[in-house]
Each structure stands twice: as C-alpha cells, then as structure tokens.
Design a protein around this motif. Structure first.
Motif, PDB file in Angstrom:
ATOM      1  N   SER A  90       0.778  -1.147  -0.040  1.00 18.35           N
ATOM      2  CA  SER A  90       0.090   0.031  -0.037  1.00 18.35           C
ATOM      3  C   SER A  90       0.829   1.335  -0.163  1.00 18.35           C
ATOM      4  N   VAL A  91       0.585   2.116  -0.879  1.00 24.21           N
ATOM      5  CA  VAL A  91       1.422   3.366  -1.180  1.00 24.21           C
ATOM      6  C   VAL A  91       1.189   4.081   0.232  1.00 24.21           C
ATOM      7  N   VAL A  92      -0.023   4.408   0.839  1.00 21.95           N
ATOM      8  CA  VAL A  92      -0.557   4.811   2.057  1.00 21.95           C
ATOM      9  C   VAL A  92       0.177   4.546   3.214  1.00 21.95           C
ATOM     10  N   LYS A  93       0.384   3.284   3.150  1.00 19.37           N
ATOM     11  CA  LYS A  93       1.127   2.435   4.335  1.00 19.37           C
ATOM     12  C   LYS A  93       2.602   3.070   4.315  1.00 19.37           C
ATOM     13  N   SER A  94       3.184   3.019   2.914  1.00 19.29           N
ATOM     14  CA  SER A  94       4.576   3.669   2.838  1.00 19.29           C
ATOM     15  C   SER A  94       4.842   4.920   3.103  1.00 19.29           C
ATOM     16  N   VAL A  95       3.744   5.740   2.574  1.00 21.76           N
ATOM     17  CA  VAL A  95       3.846   7.131   2.938  1.00 21.76           C
ATOM     18  C   VAL A  95       3.459   7.652   4.272  1.00 21.76           C
ATOM     19  N   VAL A  96       2.576   6.904   5.069  1.00 19.85           N
ATOM     20  CA  VAL A  96       2.235   7.319   6.529  1.00 19.85           C
ATOM     21  C   VAL A  96       3.351   6.703   7.152  1.00 19.85           C
ATOM     22  N   THR A  97       4.160   5.540   6.891  1.00 20.06           N
ATOM     23  CA  THR A  97       5.119   5.134   7.757  1.00 20.06           C
ATOM     24  C   THR A  97       6.369   6.229   7.819  1.00 20.06           C
ATOM     25  N   ASP A  98       6.751   6.460   6.673  1.00 15.80           N
ATOM     26  CA  ASP A  98       7.850   7.675   6.546  1.00 15.80           C
ATOM     27  C   ASP A  98       7.490   8.895   7.412  1.00 15.80           C
ATOM     28  N   LEU A  99       5.900   9.268   7.076  1.00  9.76           N
ATOM     29  CA  LEU A  99       5.563  10.642   7.773  1.00  9.76           C
ATOM     30  C   LEU A  99       5.729  10.327   9.404  1.00  9.76           C
ATOM     31  N   SER A 100       5.407   9.312   9.804  1.00 10.59           N
ATOM     32  CA  SER A 100       5.275   9.052  11.020  1.00 10.59           C
ATOM     33  C   SER A 100       6.721   8.870  11.879  1.00 10.59           C
ATOM     34  N   THR A 101       7.771   8.431  11.201  1.00  4.97           N
ATOM     35  CA  THR A 101       8.965   8.336  11.340  1.00  4.97           C
ATOM     36  C   THR A 101       9.584   9.882  11.547  1.00  4.97           C
ATOM     37  N   ALA A 102       9.130  10.658  10.577  1.00 11.21           N
ATOM     38  CA  ALA A 102       9.548  12.085  10.485  1.00 11.21           C
ATOM     39  C   ALA A 102       9.150  12.862  11.616  1.00 11.21           C
ATOM     40  N   LEU A 103       7.675  12.512  11.847  1.00  9.42           N
ATOM     41  CA  LEU A 103       7.030  13.348  13.193  1.00  9.42           C
ATOM     42  C   LEU A 103       7.690  12.753  14.414  1.00  9.42           C
ATOM     43  N   ASN A 104       8.177  11.428  14.407  1.00  8.94           N
ATOM     44  CA  ASN A 104       8.857  11.244  15.560  1.00  8.94           C
ATOM     45  C   ASN A 104      10.180  12.104  15.847  1.00  8.94           C
ATOM     46  N   GLU A 105      10.925  12.150  14.773  1.00 17.51           N
ATOM     47  CA  GLU A 105      12.144  12.846  14.700  1.00 17.51           C
ATOM     48  C   GLU A 105      11.895  14.313  15.104  1.00 17.51           C
ATOM     49  N   ILE A 106      10.953  14.845  14.469  1.00 17.89           N
ATOM     50  CA  ILE A 106      10.721  16.324  14.863  1.00 17.89           C
ATOM     51  C   ILE A 106      10.245  16.360  16.532  1.00 17.89           C
ATOM     52  N   GLY A 107       9.565  15.392  16.823  1.00 16.38           N
ATOM     53  CA  GLY A 107       9.041  15.386  18.110  1.00 16.38           C
ATOM     54  C   GLY A 107      10.260  15.432  19.092  1.00 16.38           C
ATOM     55  N   LYS A 108      11.353  14.926  18.776  1.00 15.32           N
ATOM     56  CA  LYS A 108      12.558  14.702  19.560  1.00 15.32           C
ATOM     57  C   LYS A 108      13.118  16.315  19.630  1.00 15.32           C
ATOM     58  N   LEU A 109      13.199  16.743  18.350  1.00 16.06           N
ATOM     59  CA  LEU A 109      13.778  18.025  18.344  1.00 16.06           C
ATOM     60  C   LEU A 109      13.055  19.028  19.053  1.00 16.06           C
ATOM     61  N   GLN A 110      11.675  19.066  19.009  1.00 19.39           N
ATOM     62  CA  GLN A 110      10.684  20.110  19.656  1.00 19.39           C
ATOM     63  C   GLN A 110      11.045  19.746  21.046  1.00 19.39           C
ATOM     64  N   ALA A 111      10.956  18.523  21.577  1.00 21.08           N
ATOM     65  CA  ALA A 111      11.362  18.445  23.108  1.00 21.08           C
ATOM     66  C   ALA A 111      12.775  19.036  23.392  1.00 21.08           C
ATOM     67  N   GLY A 112      13.614  18.852  22.753  1.00 22.66           N
ATOM     68  CA  GLY A 112      14.905  19.360  23.045  1.00 22.66           C
ATOM     69  C   GLY A 112      14.836  20.953  23.210  1.00 22.66           C
ATOM     70  N   ALA A 113      14.069  21.711  22.245  1.00 25.24           N
ATOM     71  CA  ALA A 113      13.876  22.816  21.968  1.00 25.24           C
ATOM     72  C   ALA A 113      13.092  23.454  23.237  1.00 25.24           C
ATOM     73  N   GLU A 114      12.082  22.682  23.832  1.00 27.01           N
ATOM     74  CA  GLU A 114      11.335  22.883  25.003  1.00 27.01           C
ATOM     75  C   GLU A 114      12.349  22.956  26.257  1.00 27.01           C
ATOM     76  N   THR A 115      13.415  21.966  26.390  1.00 26.30           N
ATOM     77  CA  THR A 115      14.095  21.840  27.281  1.00 26.30           C
ATOM     78  C   THR A 115      15.129  23.267  27.398  1.00 26.30           C
ATOM     79  N   LYS A 116      15.313  23.539  26.170  1.00 30.81           N
ATOM     80  CA  LYS A 116      16.292  24.729  26.142  1.00 30.81           C
ATOM     81  C   LYS A 116      15.424  25.905  26.638  1.00 30.81           C
TER      82      LYS A 116
END
Length: 447
Positions: free
Chosen positions: A87-113
């Motif tokens: 499924s192309v939706v599965k592939s795209v959403v999997t990449d998007l969810s991975t990207a969002l998890n990375e972004i979440g870590k960045l945002q958490a780091g920015a919040e701590t700062k």
C-alpha cells in the motif's frame, strides 16, 4: 506587643480619617509602578510559556509523551497496521510518522532549552526579588513614623503651661528616629526595584534565546521533512495504484511501465475471448452500474482482472466494450491527437482513393510512437471485429460511426454531442479506412 498595638491603632485611626497617612515619595512611586508592571508582564510570560513547553522541569521522556508531533507520529504508525505491505498509503504514512517522531525529539529538546535558558532565568529574577519584604518594612516604618508624629502633635497641642518639655523632646526624638527609618525603608525599596529593573537586559536576552531556539527548531524540522520527502515522493511515483481514466496516454504508459494501455489490453482480450461475435458491440450500451464498477476498479487498483476472476461477477460484454470506449473518450488527448486533427481531416477530403490512402498513411506515420502502437493494437482488434460482421452486425462503417468520435476530435470541440461534430463524416471516413486497410496501414509491423 506594644508596638504592634500602636500600629494597629494607627491603621484604625487612618482608616477613619482621625490620623494622617504619609505618602511615599513621587520618585519611588514612579520606580515602583514601572517595576511592578514589568513583574506582572514577566509572570504572564512564564504562565503562557509553561504549557507551550509542556511544563517546567519536566524530563525528556515526559516531554516526548506530551509532544503533539510525537503523539501524532505514533498514532499514524498505528493506523497503518492493517494495510497491505504494498500500500502506498502505508509507505507514505510510515515515512511521515518516522519524520514526526524525529521532529518530536527536536521539539522536546527545544522545549528543554527554553525551560533552561528562558523560563528559569526569569523565574530566578522574580523569586529573588526582595521588594516584597522591603515594602513590608516600609509599611511598618510609615506606621511607626505616623504614630510618633501623631503623639508629638497631640503633645504640642496641649496648653503651653502644661507642656512637659522633657516628654516633648523625647517624642520629637522618637519622631526623628522613625522618620529616618522611614526614609531608609523608602531607599531600600527603591534599591530593590532598581536592582530588579537592572535585569531587564538579561531578561530580554533570555527572550531572544526563545527566538533562537524556535528558529533552530524550525530549521531542523524543515531539514527532517526535506530528508523524508524524496522517499515519500518515490513511494507515490512507484505506486501501482494510479488513476487510469482522464490522464494522458504517455503518463499512463509510464506509470504502469507498459507499451499498450491496460484498458485496451484487458478489455480487448476479454471481448476477443468471450464475445467477438456478440451483436451490436460498441453500439449497444452496457450496464451503467457495471461500467461504473469497472472504471472504479481501473482507477482504484489499475486492473479489472480481480473482478473478472470473481465467480459472482458476470461481466456483460457490452459493459466491457462500453468501458473501453469510455476510456478512449476521456483520454487527456485523443489517441489520434489534437495536433494532427486538421491533417487527418484534409486527407479524408481527398477525392482520389489512392491519393487519400497515401495521405492517410503519411499522417498515420507521424503519430507519436506510443499513440501509433496503441492505435495499431486497437485497429487490429476492430478489423477482426469487422470480419465477423455477418454475425455481430458491426461492419467497418458501423464500427467507425461509434468509435471515430472517441479517437479523433478538435481541441476546440468537446464530445458531449459527437454526432454534431463539424467533420463527423471525415473522421468516420478516416477510421473506416484504417479498419478496411489495416494491414496496408501497418504493413511494416506485419509478420
């Protein structure tokens, strides 16, 4: 206890107007007004920033659990659990969810700062402010001074003959002492306010850290999306589920990595194997619901084989033929192209049969390769269909009447009412000639 009693008495007398209340100096009032306004604003800043960074003094794991991007990434990942692996939706959403998890870590780091470099310094300044204690000392000093002044004035108002000079001097000394303490208290409060205001530049710098932190987080977020976008784009481009109807022939062939359009190949194969002798092919209308289902299958999964293999699905031969005709009619550009429309028409107008065929042959050979190959495939089938005209009642002229408007039209004219086309006779003649002389038009391709 006596001093506290005297202060309480003084407050009571001042509240009912029986005693005067000394005002603090104008300069102190101005300084205090500015300092208190600044403190109020900074307290509000902390109040609104705290939920923005998901709390003060929160550890990294808790910030991640509260972070919207991380939460969204995890939720999206869970949404794909039941999707097929291709499924192309599965592939795209999997990449998007991975990207969002990375972004979440960045945002958490920015919040701590922000917590460490913005909120903590401002909170320390507010918490270490000594103005509250200094204001309380000033209030007590003012009460003591006003009480001493009241006692001194009362003593002065007595009859001069009964004045106790020793007592009067003692009261005057008491007042002078309390006045000095009051002035010192005013100075102390002013110092506290001024020391607080001296931190404004530092506080402003900490707010600049907020800007810098947000800018860096946004840059890093963009970088994450840029890193994942090519993978997402590739998944979409390589997806087998692409729209079939209403796109250009070239796009369709490229998307499906084929030389003959899927609709032409599958529909012609089905008709050839199951009903080429059926009367009225392409003339009799198929089932509207079946044609809608067939079209949806092509646009949804790129093929109708899954339907044709289904035992409960009995595909009407006219529905298959209608779907093929609909596909040709809705091509982004007709199979015989807009560009060559005038040349086809002019060739059809030539009176001499041989010259007409020669000119039609020439125009046919100027078609783009993909158009030529697919037209050849279609005309070969239509010629076979015409060979069975005695049974199916579809001669080359009858076939041309119903098929020509779907193959050739002007770019300035729609196909809602094909029988009213200006050059209807000419385009019908062109298609009939191609059918009648199929082997001659495509002779170099004949084996």
């Amino acid at each position: 206890m006596k001093k506290q009693f005297m202060r309480a008495k003084q407050i009571a007398n001042q509240s009912i107007g029986r005693a005067e209340k000394t005002e603090i100096s104008d300069s102190l009032q101005q300084i205090e007004k500015k300092a208190e306004a600044t403190k109020k604003s900074l307290s509000t800043v902390i109040k609104v920033l705290t939920p923005y960074i998901n709390g003060i003094g929160v550890d990294k794991d808790k910030r991640l659990r509260k972070n919207h991007s991380s939460h969204l990434g995890q939720s999206l990942q869970e949404c794909t659990a039941n999707l097929p692996t291709d499924s192309v939706v599965k592939s795209v959403v999997t990449d998007l969810s991975t990207a969002l998890n990375e972004i979440g870590k960045l945002q958490a780091g920015a919040e701590t700062k922000i917590d460490e470099e913005v909120i903590t310094p401002i909170s320390n300044v507010l918490e270490n402010d000594g103005a509250s204690k200094a204001r309380k000392r000033l209030s007590m000093a003012r009460l003591d001074m006003d009480a001493a002044k009241s006692r001194l004035n009362k003593e002065k108002e007595r009859n001069s003959g009964s004045v106790n000079l020793v007592k009067l001097k003692a009261l005057n000394d008491e007042y002078d002492s309390n006045e000095k303490i009051f002035n010192q208290a005013q100075d102390s409060l002013a110092v506290e306010h001024l020391q607080f205001l001296s931190n404004e530049t530092m506080i402003a710098s900490s707010l600049l850290s907020f800007v810098d932190s947000q800018m860096q987080c946004l840059k890093d977020t963009v970088a994450v999306y840029e890193a994942f976008r090519p993978s997402i784009q590739k998944s979409i481009e390589q997806s087998p589920r692409k729209k079939v109807f209403g796109v250009s022939l070239a796009e369709h062939l490229q998307s499906f990595n084929c030389e003959i359009a899927v609709v032409l190949e599958e529909c012609i194969k089905f008709i050839t194997e199951n009903g080429i002798e059926t009367e009225g092919l392409f003339r009799i209308t198929g089932s509207a619901s079946q044609m809608k289902l067939l079209r949806a299958a092509y646009d949804g999964i790129g093929s109708i084989e899954i339907l044709l293999d289904e035992k409960d699905f009995i595909a009407g031969i006219h529905s298959i033929a209608g779907t093929l005709k609909q596909y040709l009619r809705e091509l982004e550009e007709p199979l015989m192209t807009h560009e060559l429309y005038n040349e086809w028409i002019e060739a059809a107008k030539i009176a001499d049969p041989q010259e007409r065929l020669q000119e039609l042959w020439r125009v046919n050979r100027t078609l783009p390769k993909e158009n030529y190959d697919n037209l050849k495939y279609l005309i070969a089938f239509l010629a076979q269909l015409a060979e069975n005209a005695e049974v199916n009642k579809m001669s080359s002229s009858n076939i041309a009447l119903v098929m020509a408007p779907n193959l050739l039209q002007s770019s300035h004219q729609g196909l809602d009412t094909p029988t009213k086309q200006v050059h209807f006779n000419e385009i019908t003649s062109v298609v009939q000639n191609l059918i009648d002389h199929y082997e001659w038009f495509f002779q170099e391709d004949c084996v």
